[in-house]
Scaffold this motif. Sequence first.
Motif, mmCIF file in Angstrom:
data_model
loop_
_atom_site.group_PDB
_atom_site.id
_atom_site.type_symbol
_atom_site.label_atom_id
_atom_site.label_comp_id
_atom_site.label_asym_id
_atom_site.label_seq_id
_atom_site.Cartn_x
_atom_site.Cartn_y
_atom_site.Cartn_z
ATOM 1 N N TRP A 2 60.070 25.403 23.448
ATOM 2 C CA TRP A 2 59.917 24.080 22.846
ATOM 3 C C TRP A 2 58.578 23.998 22.127
ATOM 4 O O TRP A 2 58.493 23.472 21.009
ATOM 5 C CB TRP A 2 60.023 22.980 23.912
ATOM 6 C CG TRP A 2 59.924 21.622 23.311
ATOM 7 C CD1 TRP A 2 60.968 20.853 22.877
ATOM 8 C CD2 TRP A 2 58.734 20.881 23.031
ATOM 9 N NE1 TRP A 2 60.489 19.676 22.351
ATOM 10 C CE2 TRP A 2 59.120 19.671 22.436
ATOM 11 C CE3 TRP A 2 57.384 21.122 23.233
ATOM 12 C CZ2 TRP A 2 58.199 18.702 22.035
ATOM 13 C CZ3 TRP A 2 56.464 20.165 22.830
ATOM 14 C CH2 TRP A 2 56.880 18.967 22.237
ATOM 15 N N ASP A 6 57.729 23.234 18.229
ATOM 16 C CA ASP A 6 56.805 22.167 17.852
ATOM 17 C C ASP A 6 55.697 22.706 16.936
ATOM 18 O O ASP A 6 55.343 22.071 15.932
ATOM 19 C CB ASP A 6 56.202 21.538 19.110
ATOM 20 C CG ASP A 6 55.452 20.258 18.810
ATOM 21 O OD1 ASP A 6 56.019 19.369 18.146
ATOM 22 O OD2 ASP A 6 54.287 20.153 19.238
ATOM 23 N N GLU A 92 65.701 24.417 14.819
ATOM 24 C CA GLU A 92 65.742 23.386 15.861
ATOM 25 C C GLU A 92 67.028 23.442 16.701
ATOM 26 O O GLU A 92 66.955 23.478 17.930
ATOM 27 C CB GLU A 92 65.541 22.011 15.244
ATOM 28 C CG GLU A 92 65.238 20.963 16.276
ATOM 29 C CD GLU A 92 64.579 19.726 15.688
ATOM 30 O OE1 GLU A 92 64.273 18.838 16.492
ATOM 31 O OE2 GLU A 92 64.360 19.652 14.473
ATOM 32 N N PRO A 93 68.219 23.478 16.082
ATOM 33 C CA PRO A 93 69.424 23.566 16.927
ATOM 34 C C PRO A 93 69.528 24.891 17.679
ATOM 35 O O PRO A 93 70.082 24.945 18.774
ATOM 36 C CB PRO A 93 70.583 23.394 15.951
ATOM 37 C CG PRO A 93 70.022 23.456 14.587
ATOM 38 C CD PRO A 93 68.543 23.304 14.682
ATOM 39 N N VAL A 95 66.951 26.630 18.959
ATOM 40 C CA VAL A 95 66.086 26.491 20.139
ATOM 41 C C VAL A 95 66.749 25.574 21.163
ATOM 42 O O VAL A 95 66.768 25.880 22.362
ATOM 43 C CB VAL A 95 64.683 25.969 19.745
ATOM 44 C CG1 VAL A 95 63.880 25.580 20.982
ATOM 45 C CG2 VAL A 95 63.932 27.014 18.928
ATOM 46 N N SER A 96 67.325 24.462 20.707
ATOM 47 C CA SER A 96 68.006 23.534 21.624
ATOM 48 C C SER A 96 69.155 24.220 22.341
ATOM 49 O O SER A 96 69.347 24.037 23.549
ATOM 50 C CB SER A 96 68.534 22.319 20.852
ATOM 51 O OG SER A 96 67.469 21.566 20.348
ATOM 52 N N TYR A 97 69.920 25.014 21.609
ATOM 53 C CA TYR A 97 71.040 25.744 22.201
ATOM 54 C C TYR A 97 70.548 26.696 23.289
ATOM 55 O O TYR A 97 71.092 26.731 24.399
ATOM 56 C CB TYR A 97 71.799 26.515 21.112
ATOM 57 C CG TYR A 97 72.904 27.380 21.665
ATOM 58 C CD1 TYR A 97 74.132 26.826 22.013
ATOM 59 C CD2 TYR A 97 72.713 28.745 21.858
ATOM 60 C CE1 TYR A 97 75.155 27.621 22.541
ATOM 61 C CE2 TYR A 97 73.718 29.544 22.376
ATOM 62 C CZ TYR A 97 74.932 28.975 22.723
ATOM 63 O OH TYR A 97 75.941 29.761 23.248
ATOM 64 N N LEU A 99 67.690 26.661 24.964
ATOM 65 C CA LEU A 99 67.156 25.914 26.108
ATOM 66 C C LEU A 99 68.282 25.368 26.979
ATOM 67 O O LEU A 99 68.197 25.414 28.215
ATOM 68 C CB LEU A 99 66.240 24.790 25.634
ATOM 69 C CG LEU A 99 64.895 25.235 25.058
ATOM 70 C CD1 LEU A 99 64.153 24.054 24.460
ATOM 71 C CD2 LEU A 99 64.043 25.922 26.116
ATOM 72 N N LYS A 100 69.345 24.890 26.363
ATOM 73 C CA LYS A 100 70.494 24.388 27.125
ATOM 74 C C LYS A 100 71.147 25.520 27.917
ATOM 75 O O LYS A 100 71.479 25.356 29.092
ATOM 76 C CB LYS A 100 71.507 23.738 26.185
ATOM 77 C CG LYS A 100 72.681 23.136 26.898
ATOM 78 C CD LYS A 100 73.634 22.454 25.938
ATOM 79 C CE LYS A 100 74.830 21.905 26.703
ATOM 80 N NZ LYS A 100 75.821 21.314 25.803
ATOM 81 N N GLY A 104 68.372 23.927 30.425
ATOM 82 C CA GLY A 104 67.923 22.647 29.888
ATOM 83 C C GLY A 104 66.425 22.467 29.973
ATOM 84 O O GLY A 104 65.740 23.096 30.776
ATOM 85 N N CYS A 106 63.535 19.087 28.978
ATOM 86 C CA CYS A 106 63.242 17.787 28.381
ATOM 87 C C CYS A 106 61.735 17.588 28.434
ATOM 88 O O CYS A 106 61.159 17.535 29.515
ATOM 89 C CB CYS A 106 63.968 16.666 29.125
ATOM 90 S SG CYS A 106 63.584 15.031 28.483
#
Length: 118
Positions: A2, A6, A92-93, A95-97, A99-100, A104, A106
């Motif tokens: 993350w 950033d 971005e998607p 990295v989100s994928y 991390l999920k 996960g 937050c």
Amino acid sequence: MWDMLDNTKDCYEQKRGDFIFVYHHALATLFMKYGQFLNVNTIPTYQIYAYLVDPIYLQKYMKSAFPDEHFKQMFLHAMKESNTEQMLGSLEPLVSYVLKQMGGFCIDGWHVKSPIEG
């Protein structure tokens, strides 16, 4: 990861001359960390593309195909992107994928367990 995203966003927003370098470094780091999580043998950065697209590479180096096809397709798309705005829109998607998939994350999910003294 993350934090890496950033930092890449900051680089883009500041219109820094090293954005493309930072972006591709973030992709390489993401691939290495996710590959490690999936127990994929380390692939040198200069061989990642061949590893993902060339069946002869897999045979030559006796490698198994990358186990996450969805990540693979997203990653290849991000690698080929050349428009800086769309590069960020690809990272971005991705990295989100990842991390999920790794359980996960937050950034706002932290709680202080000890009393704050002032």
